[in-house]
Design an enzyme around this catalytic site. Sequence first.
Site, short mmCIF file in Angstrom:
data_model
loop_
_atom_site.label_atom_id
_atom_site.label_comp_id
_atom_site.label_asym_id
_atom_site.label_seq_id
_atom_site.Cartn_x
_atom_site.Cartn_y
_atom_site.Cartn_z
N SER A 64 31.98 -24.35 26.59
CA SER A 64 30.68 -25.04 26.56
C SER A 64 30.23 -25.20 25.12
O SER A 64 30.82 -24.63 24.20
CB SER A 64 29.63 -24.27 27.37
OG SER A 64 29.24 -23.08 26.70
N ARG A 65 29.13 -25.95 24.93
CA ARG A 65 28.63 -26.22 23.57
C ARG A 65 27.61 -25.20 23.10
O ARG A 65 27.32 -25.13 21.91
CB ARG A 65 27.96 -27.60 23.54
CG ARG A 65 28.85 -28.75 23.91
CD ARG A 65 28.06 -30.05 23.95
NE ARG A 65 26.96 -29.97 24.90
CZ ARG A 65 26.02 -30.91 25.05
NH1 ARG A 65 26.04 -31.97 24.27
NH2 ARG A 65 25.06 -30.78 25.95
N ASP A 66 27.02 -24.43 24.00
CA ASP A 66 25.84 -23.62 23.69
C ASP A 66 26.24 -22.18 23.36
O ASP A 66 26.56 -21.38 24.24
CB ASP A 66 24.88 -23.63 24.88
CG ASP A 66 23.49 -23.14 24.52
OD1 ASP A 66 23.39 -22.15 23.77
OD2 ASP A 66 22.51 -23.73 25.00
N ASP A 83 33.27 -29.14 23.07
CA ASP A 83 32.59 -30.24 23.74
C ASP A 83 33.65 -31.13 24.37
O ASP A 83 34.69 -31.40 23.74
CB ASP A 83 31.77 -31.02 22.71
CG ASP A 83 30.75 -31.95 23.35
OD1 ASP A 83 31.12 -32.64 24.31
OD2 ASP A 83 29.60 -31.98 22.88
N LYS A 88 25.33 -39.18 44.03
CA LYS A 88 24.76 -40.32 43.29
C LYS A 88 25.82 -41.27 42.76
O LYS A 88 25.50 -42.37 42.30
CB LYS A 88 23.86 -39.80 42.17
CG LYS A 88 22.63 -39.09 42.71
CD LYS A 88 21.84 -38.38 41.66
CE LYS A 88 20.66 -37.64 42.30
NZ LYS A 88 21.06 -36.62 43.30
N ASN A 126 22.66 -32.27 46.35
CA ASN A 126 21.78 -31.54 45.44
C ASN A 126 21.98 -30.04 45.60
O ASN A 126 21.92 -29.51 46.72
CB ASN A 126 20.32 -31.88 45.73
CG ASN A 126 19.95 -33.28 45.26
OD1 ASN A 126 20.79 -34.16 45.17
ND2 ASN A 126 18.68 -33.48 44.96
N GLY A 161 18.40 -24.89 43.11
CA GLY A 161 18.26 -23.94 42.02
C GLY A 161 19.14 -24.22 40.82
O GLY A 161 19.16 -23.41 39.89
N VAL A 218 14.48 -29.84 40.94
CA VAL A 218 13.07 -29.90 41.36
C VAL A 218 12.56 -28.53 41.79
O VAL A 218 11.37 -28.24 41.67
CB VAL A 218 12.90 -30.95 42.48
CG1 VAL A 218 13.56 -30.48 43.78
CG2 VAL A 218 11.44 -31.26 42.72
#
Length: 332
Positions: free
Chosen positions: A44-46, A68, A134, A174, A177, A182
């Site tokens: 990951s990037r973080d 990345d 989606k 979806n 959590g 949302v």
Amino acid sequence: MIDSAGMDLADASILVTGGTGSFGTAFVERMLACDPPRRLVVLSRDEAKQAAMAARYPSPPLRFFLGDVRDYSRLVEAFQGCAVVVHAAALKRVDQGCYNPDELLKTNVLGTRNVLRAAVTAGVPRVLVLSSDKAVEPHNVYGVSKAMAEALAVQWNAYSYPQGTMVAVLRYGNVLGSRGSVVHLWRDQCAAGVPLTLTDPRMTRFWLTLPQAVSYAMQAIATMAGGEIFVPVMPSMTLGELAEAMVPRQAPRITGRRAGGEKDHETLLNADEVRRAVWANGWYVIEPAVRSWGKPVAGRPLAATVIYRSDQNPWRVTVDEMRALLETAPPP
């Protein structure tokens, strides 16, 4: 541990891109809780999230690579010796995607292409690309980017299959959590004592939990033959019912649909895919539109009348059932 036909993953190396995200964290937890692989790599990037995860899971098989998916050469280095790559890294916000379409192109489309190219170069036997409902009949930039990522993943088998790399897609709805969902927004609003903001209470969505998403991924890794889009059976619910499950008897503030192309209802199989899909091993499996490798998946063909849309889904979540599911939704 994953029971994959012909592959001993207990002595393998598994890598997950976007590994410090919601799915990646849940995937790591599941892998470490069962018979862990020889090496489990989080890419990951973080760096801050990686440090926090390393402190939480000081496990010998766990390795952390900064990188990345936009960087092909870094992926080739990271994938060396891996038996499985799970590609979970993606930009996902519909509104931000509308404002920054080029960034979704770089991460969701070109980043997926980099993952596929690097997997073939590094000789990775199995790649699973995570996708979203989606991507079906997309109405926004995010959906378009995931549809393109799916198309790349499926047809990349034409290049990768002869060299021993199989690629498949897992498409679901979806995730309760997941970071930025949302559910987290509404929890923050509840804590602040303000009304929930709701686009349209009549909108419907497919729902699943993070542990379910991980289980589906493990099943897909175990059964893939290359080129499939796996679609699990999931329940659906209106956003109004979800709000009632979180804050009973409180009228939310209706804001209208978000900018960027928010759908009223989501679809997991479109009409063309129904003609190419079969029912096999407890879920829908979509065959490639054009297959130049391997053999078709054995399963029961679907009737042309099958509709898999969130508002016409016979499996509905009740408000009480959703409250129980929300108890398992992790903090952001």
